[in-house]
Write an enzyme that holds these catalytic residues in place. Structure first.
Site, short mmCIF file in Angstrom:
data_model
loop_
_atom_site.label_atom_id
_atom_site.label_comp_id
_atom_site.label_asym_id
_atom_site.label_seq_id
_atom_site.Cartn_x
_atom_site.Cartn_y
_atom_site.Cartn_z
N SER A 294 0.78 -1.42 0.02
CA SER A 294 0.20 -0.05 -0.08
C SER A 294 0.77 1.29 0.00
CB SER A 294 -0.88 -0.07 1.28
OG SER A 294 -0.26 -0.16 2.38
N ASP B 44 -3.16 6.38 11.10
CA ASP B 44 -3.01 4.92 11.28
C ASP B 44 -2.01 4.47 11.51
OD1 ASP B 44 -1.88 4.97 9.02
OD2 ASP B 44 -3.27 4.17 7.71
N HIS C 267 0.44 4.37 7.32
CA HIS C 267 0.65 4.79 5.87
C HIS C 267 1.27 6.24 5.70
CE1 HIS C 267 -2.73 1.71 5.21
NE2 HIS C 267 -1.75 1.54 4.26
#
Length: 250
Positions: free
Chosen positions: A29, A225, A228
């Protein structure tokens, strides 16, 4: 404009070859890009360093067609999650003035994937090789693979412990299948993750193969979070990857 053309006319109407420099973007990601994504929506903010350049920076889309590269680069590749800003566009904009020709990006990253899913024979690996070969078939030269992955392996002691071996195998396989035994690989040492993140980071930094370099993302700003990279951090990472490429291979 037709992006598949590899020639252009100069003032004297003679034909000159346009060099096509191909870069594979792969991993999970943080390579696919989550900058600016909140509550499964991308805010649409594109930093100046990530602006499109239709004449110089192209991307191979999911249908293997060249088009103008623009954020989010992985929207049609990492389709199960919302993509935002990643490091690819800031990388391309940073290197375009230093290497001749056009910059062709081949997005391949998929969020939440462990390195075992990138083993030879697995769908992600085979898709990456297929896309890279398709990109090169249009007349370009694959210059490097940019790799940012490992967060999904960090929670498992076994996966973390075998990461170095698995990554080295991946490098050998990619080079063999693309027929590029010296293909430059620029990997990113993790900025985040749970569990055995330091084991993964040490494995990434310990890989000692020709034409493999490591950029350390630790310390770059993270989103709420704590996993990321923020948009600003992605832009910074793109510049770090560009500096590494130009210093070692450019």
């Amino acid at each position: 404009m037709g992006l598949s053309s590899s020639t252009q006319k100069d003032d004297q109407s003679t034909t000159t070859t346009v060099k096509k420099q191909i870069f594979i973007l792969s991993g999970q990601s943080n390579m696919a890009g989550r900058g600016g994504v909140k509550n499964k929506r991308w805010d649409g903010v594109v930093p100046d360093d990530c602006k499109p350049d239709p004449s110089t920076i192209h991307r191979l889309n999911a249908n293997l067609i060249w088009e103008t590269a623009q954020e989010p680069l992985h929207a049609d590749i990492d389709t199960k999650k919302t993509c935002g800003v990643g490091p690819g566009m800031s990388f391309a904009n940073a290197v375009k003035d230093y290497i001749p020709g056009v910059i062709d990006l081949v997005p391949c990253a998929v969020g939440g994937t462990a390195i075992k899913e990138w083993a030879k024979g697995q769908k992600l690996y085979e898709d990456m090789v297929r896309r890279a070969k398709s990109a090169a078939s249009s007349g370009g030269e694959i210059k490097a693979m940019l790799w940012y992955q490992g967060e999904s392996d960090a929670p498992s002691q076994n996966a973390a412990g075998s990461y170095k071996t698995n990554m080295e195998t991946l490098i050998h396989n990619v080079r063999s299948d693309l027929g590029l035994p010296s293909l430059p690989i620029i990997q990113v040492a993790l900025a985040s993750g749970d569990g055995y993140i330091e084991v993964i980071r040490e494995a990434q930094k310990a890989i000692d193969l020709p034409n493999v370099v490591c950029v350390d993302a630790k310390g770059l700003e993270l989103k709420e979070d704590n996993l990321h990279l923020t948009t600003a951090a992605q832009v910074q990472l793109g510049h770090m990857l560009a500096d590494a490429y130009l210093a070692h291979f450019g």
